[in-house]
Scaffold this motif. Structure first.
Motif, PDB file in Angstrom:
ATOM      1  N   LEU A  54       0.974  -1.131  -0.105  1.00  0.00           N
ATOM      2  CA  LEU A  54      -0.075  -0.141  -0.089  1.00  0.00           C
ATOM      3  C   LEU A  54       0.952   1.250  -0.134  1.00  0.00           C
ATOM      4  CD1 LEU A  54      -2.773   1.160   0.037  1.00  0.00           C
ATOM      5  CD2 LEU A  54      -2.987   0.873   2.338  1.00  0.00           C
ATOM      6  N   ALA A  55       2.044   1.250   0.694  1.00  0.00           N
ATOM      7  CA  ALA A  55       2.864   2.339   0.880  1.00  0.00           C
ATOM      8  C   ALA A  55       3.413   2.609  -0.395  1.00  0.00           C
ATOM      9  CB  ALA A  55       3.955   2.121   1.917  1.00  0.00           C
ATOM     10  N   GLU A  56       3.741   1.537  -1.258  1.00  0.00           N
ATOM     11  CA  GLU A  56       4.494   1.704  -2.499  1.00  0.00           C
ATOM     12  C   GLU A  56       3.644   2.127  -3.717  1.00  0.00           C
ATOM     13  OE1 GLU A  56       6.722  -1.913  -3.226  1.00  0.00           O
ATOM     14  OE2 GLU A  56       8.128  -1.286  -1.662  1.00  0.00           O
ATOM     15  N   SER A  57       2.182   1.645  -3.370  1.00  0.00           N
ATOM     16  CA  SER A  57       1.135   2.045  -4.464  1.00  0.00           C
ATOM     17  C   SER A  57       0.926   3.605  -4.338  1.00  0.00           C
ATOM     18  CB  SER A  57       0.028   1.164  -4.234  1.00  0.00           C
ATOM     19  OG  SER A  57      -0.574   1.492  -3.230  1.00  0.00           O
ATOM     20  N   TYR A  58       1.245   3.984  -3.211  1.00  0.00           N
ATOM     21  CA  TYR A  58       1.013   5.650  -3.070  1.00  0.00           C
ATOM     22  C   TYR A  58       2.141   6.364  -3.524  1.00  0.00           C
ATOM     23  CZ  TYR A  58      -3.668   5.159  -0.618  1.00  0.00           C
ATOM     24  OH  TYR A  58      -4.783   4.788  -0.524  1.00  0.00           O
ATOM     25  N   SER A  59       3.259   5.610  -3.229  1.00  0.00           N
ATOM     26  CA  SER A  59       4.445   6.547  -3.648  1.00  0.00           C
ATOM     27  C   SER A  59       5.182   6.373  -5.005  1.00  0.00           C
ATOM     28  CB  SER A  59       5.811   6.232  -2.545  1.00  0.00           C
ATOM     29  OG  SER A  59       5.899   4.798  -2.846  1.00  0.00           O
ATOM     30  N   PHE A  60       4.432   5.266  -5.513  1.00  0.00           N
ATOM     31  CA  PHE A  60       4.907   4.850  -7.041  1.00  0.00           C
ATOM     32  C   PHE A  60       6.396   4.705  -7.177  1.00  0.00           C
ATOM     33  CE2 PHE A  60       1.071   7.156  -7.208  1.00  0.00           C
ATOM     34  CZ  PHE A  60       0.089   6.356  -7.787  1.00  0.00           C
ATOM     35  N   ILE A  61       7.269   4.069  -6.137  1.00  0.00           N
ATOM     36  CA  ILE A  61       8.498   3.864  -6.052  1.00  0.00           C
ATOM     37  C   ILE A  61       8.777   2.518  -5.547  1.00  0.00           C
ATOM     38  CG2 ILE A  61      10.571   4.439  -5.097  1.00  0.00           C
ATOM     39  CD1 ILE A  61       9.689   7.500  -4.724  1.00  0.00           C
ATOM     40  N   GLY A  62       9.681   1.784  -6.064  1.00  0.00           N
ATOM     41  CA  GLY A  62      10.029   0.593  -5.787  1.00  0.00           C
ATOM     42  C   GLY A  62       9.264  -0.519  -6.488  1.00  0.00           C
ATOM     43  N   SER A  63       9.731  -1.811  -6.020  1.00  0.00           N
ATOM     44  CA  SER A  63       8.943  -2.949  -6.504  1.00  0.00           C
ATOM     45  C   SER A  63       7.702  -2.950  -5.524  1.00  0.00           C
ATOM     46  CB  SER A  63       9.797  -4.078  -6.216  1.00  0.00           C
ATOM     47  OG  SER A  63      10.167  -4.448  -4.892  1.00  0.00           O
ATOM     48  N   HIS A  64       6.698  -3.571  -6.355  1.00  0.00           N
ATOM     49  CA  HIS A  64       5.237  -3.765  -5.831  1.00  0.00           C
ATOM     50  C   HIS A  64       5.277  -5.020  -5.051  1.00  0.00           C
ATOM     51  CE1 HIS A  64       0.947  -2.954  -5.503  1.00  0.00           C
ATOM     52  NE2 HIS A  64       0.784  -4.198  -5.829  1.00  0.00           N
ATOM     53  N   ALA A  65       5.331  -5.169  -3.629  1.00  0.00           N
ATOM     54  CA  ALA A  65       5.301  -6.233  -2.665  1.00  0.00           C
ATOM     55  C   ALA A  65       3.854  -6.848  -2.865  1.00  0.00           C
ATOM     56  CB  ALA A  65       5.330  -5.752  -1.368  1.00  0.00           C
ATOM     57  N   ASN A  66       3.833  -8.231  -2.722  1.00  0.00           N
ATOM     58  CA  ASN A  66       2.763  -9.080  -2.906  1.00  0.00           C
ATOM     59  C   ASN A  66       1.758  -8.893  -1.735  1.00  0.00           C
ATOM     60  OD1 ASN A  66       0.986 -11.117  -3.453  1.00  0.00           O
ATOM     61  ND2 ASN A  66       2.631 -12.549  -3.986  1.00  0.00           N
ATOM     62  N   LEU A  67       0.559  -8.835  -1.930  1.00  0.00           N
ATOM     63  CA  LEU A  67      -0.343  -8.747  -0.867  1.00  0.00           C
ATOM     64  C   LEU A  67      -0.486  -9.911   0.093  1.00  0.00           C
ATOM     65  CD1 LEU A  67      -2.921  -7.618   0.561  1.00  0.00           C
ATOM     66  CD2 LEU A  67      -4.489  -8.441  -1.141  1.00  0.00           C
ATOM     67  N   LEU A  68      -0.102 -11.038  -0.811  1.00  0.00           N
ATOM     68  CA  LEU A  68      -0.201 -12.271   0.158  1.00  0.00           C
ATOM     69  C   LEU A  68       0.952 -12.523   0.963  1.00  0.00           C
ATOM     70  CD1 LEU A  68      -1.523 -15.013  -2.496  1.00  0.00           C
ATOM     71  CD2 LEU A  68      -2.609 -14.201  -0.429  1.00  0.00           C
ATOM     72  N   GLU A  69       2.003 -12.074   0.526  1.00  0.00           N
ATOM     73  CA  GLU A  69       3.102 -11.869   1.622  1.00  0.00           C
ATOM     74  C   GLU A  69       3.005 -11.116   2.869  1.00  0.00           C
ATOM     75  OE1 GLU A  69       6.206 -10.550  -0.852  1.00  0.00           O
ATOM     76  OE2 GLU A  69       6.580 -11.985  -1.912  1.00  0.00           O
ATOM     77  N   ARG A  70       2.293  -9.965   2.823  1.00  0.00           N
ATOM     78  CA  ARG A  70       1.916  -9.044   3.877  1.00  0.00           C
ATOM     79  C   ARG A  70       0.786  -9.694   4.722  1.00  0.00           C
ATOM     80  NH1 ARG A  70       5.818  -5.692   4.813  1.00  0.00           N
ATOM     81  NH2 ARG A  70       6.519  -5.189   2.936  1.00  0.00           N
ATOM     82  N   LEU A  71      -0.121 -10.476   3.958  1.00  0.00           N
ATOM     83  CA  LEU A  71      -1.235 -11.426   4.553  1.00  0.00           C
ATOM     84  C   LEU A  71      -0.654 -12.453   5.511  1.00  0.00           C
ATOM     85  CD1 LEU A  71      -4.289 -11.694   5.128  1.00  0.00           C
ATOM     86  CD2 LEU A  71      -4.248 -13.264   3.421  1.00  0.00           C
ATOM     87  N   THR A  72       0.557 -13.273   4.753  1.00  0.00           N
ATOM     88  CA  THR A  72       1.049 -14.232   5.622  1.00  0.00           C
ATOM     89  C   THR A  72       1.883 -13.758   6.848  1.00  0.00           C
ATOM     90  OG1 THR A  72       1.370 -15.372   3.487  1.00  0.00           O
ATOM     91  CG2 THR A  72       2.908 -15.904   5.320  1.00  0.00           C
ATOM     92  N   VAL A 116       2.544 -22.682  -0.444  1.00  0.00           N
ATOM     93  CA  VAL A 116       1.790 -22.517  -1.862  1.00  0.00           C
ATOM     94  C   VAL A 116       2.432 -21.417  -2.523  1.00  0.00           C
ATOM     95  CG1 VAL A 116      -0.320 -21.961  -2.946  1.00  0.00           C
ATOM     96  CG2 VAL A 116      -0.342 -23.464  -1.081  1.00  0.00           C
ATOM     97  N   MET A 117       2.949 -20.429  -1.888  1.00  0.00           N
ATOM     98  CA  MET A 117       3.694 -19.210  -2.559  1.00  0.00           C
ATOM     99  C   MET A 117       4.833 -19.558  -2.905  1.00  0.00           C
ATOM    100  SD  MET A 117       2.566 -15.409  -0.774  1.00  0.00           S
ATOM    101  CE  MET A 117       4.036 -15.578   0.186  1.00  0.00           C
ATOM    102  N   SER A 118       5.782 -20.213  -2.026  1.00  0.00           N
ATOM    103  CA  SER A 118       6.866 -20.793  -2.360  1.00  0.00           C
ATOM    104  C   SER A 118       6.806 -21.808  -3.771  1.00  0.00           C
ATOM    105  CB  SER A 118       7.816 -21.478  -1.030  1.00  0.00           C
ATOM    106  OG  SER A 118       7.799 -20.414  -0.302  1.00  0.00           O
ATOM    107  N   LEU A 119       5.856 -22.509  -3.402  1.00  0.00           N
ATOM    108  CA  LEU A 119       5.928 -23.628  -4.559  1.00  0.00           C
ATOM    109  C   LEU A 119       5.626 -23.192  -6.203  1.00  0.00           C
ATOM    110  CD1 LEU A 119       5.554 -26.744  -5.231  1.00  0.00           C
ATOM    111  CD2 LEU A 119       3.057 -26.439  -4.817  1.00  0.00           C
ATOM    112  N   VAL A 120       4.569 -22.013  -6.122  1.00  0.00           N
ATOM    113  CA  VAL A 120       4.427 -21.432  -7.171  1.00  0.00           C
ATOM    114  C   VAL A 120       5.357 -20.547  -7.811  1.00  0.00           C
ATOM    115  CG1 VAL A 120       2.918 -19.564  -8.439  1.00  0.00           C
ATOM    116  CG2 VAL A 120       1.953 -21.271  -6.842  1.00  0.00           C
TER     117      VAL A 120
END
Length: 130
Positions: A54-72, A116-120
């Motif tokens: 969310l922070a990166e989507s507002y700043s438009f800087i850096g790589s877009h982190a995965n929502l599932l990673e944050r949820l995990t 599952v994320m690691s497997l994918v």
């Protein structure tokens, strides 16, 4: 730092809940607002710290982190806090299952999502052959 603050906030929040339950069992009052605010801070920390999706989507800087990673990570924080608070309740001979069962389920779900994320990721990542 990210891996310490999240679990610490959740642990403190569920510790406040557990302490409140002990106080209520002794006939004292308990206002859960502090614990809810700490849980809100733990959720906000996972999704609003620099480097989060969310922070990166507002700043438009850096790589877009995965929502599932944050949820995990959030589920593991909550699971750790719940399990440790259930041990505190067990020490005081109160209903520790109230926190233990959701805590263990959160940790299992977190581990499952991570697996599952690691497997994918391993399936989609081409392997180099030497």
């Amino acid at each position: 730092m990210v891996y310490i603050v999240g679990p610490l906030l959740a642990l403190i929040a569920f510790g406040v809940f557990g302490r409140g339950m002990v106080q209520r069992s002794k006939g004292r009052g308990f206002n859960p607002l502090r614990a809810f605010l700490l849980l809100l801070a733990a959720f906000a920390y996972r999704f609003l710290v620099p480097g989060s999706w969310l922070a990166e989507s507002y700043s438009f800087i850096g790589s877009h982190a995965n929502l599932l990673e944050r949820l995990t990570l959030m589920l593991s924080d909550m699971g750790i806090g719940l399990v440790l608070s259930s041990l505190y309740l067990r020490h005081h001979r109160l209903q520790s299952k109230l926190f233990a069962v959701p805590g263990v389920l959160a940790l299992i779900l977190s581990g499952g999502i991570f697996g599952v994320m690691s497997l994918v990721q391993n399936i989609h990542t081409p392997h180099s052959h030497n």
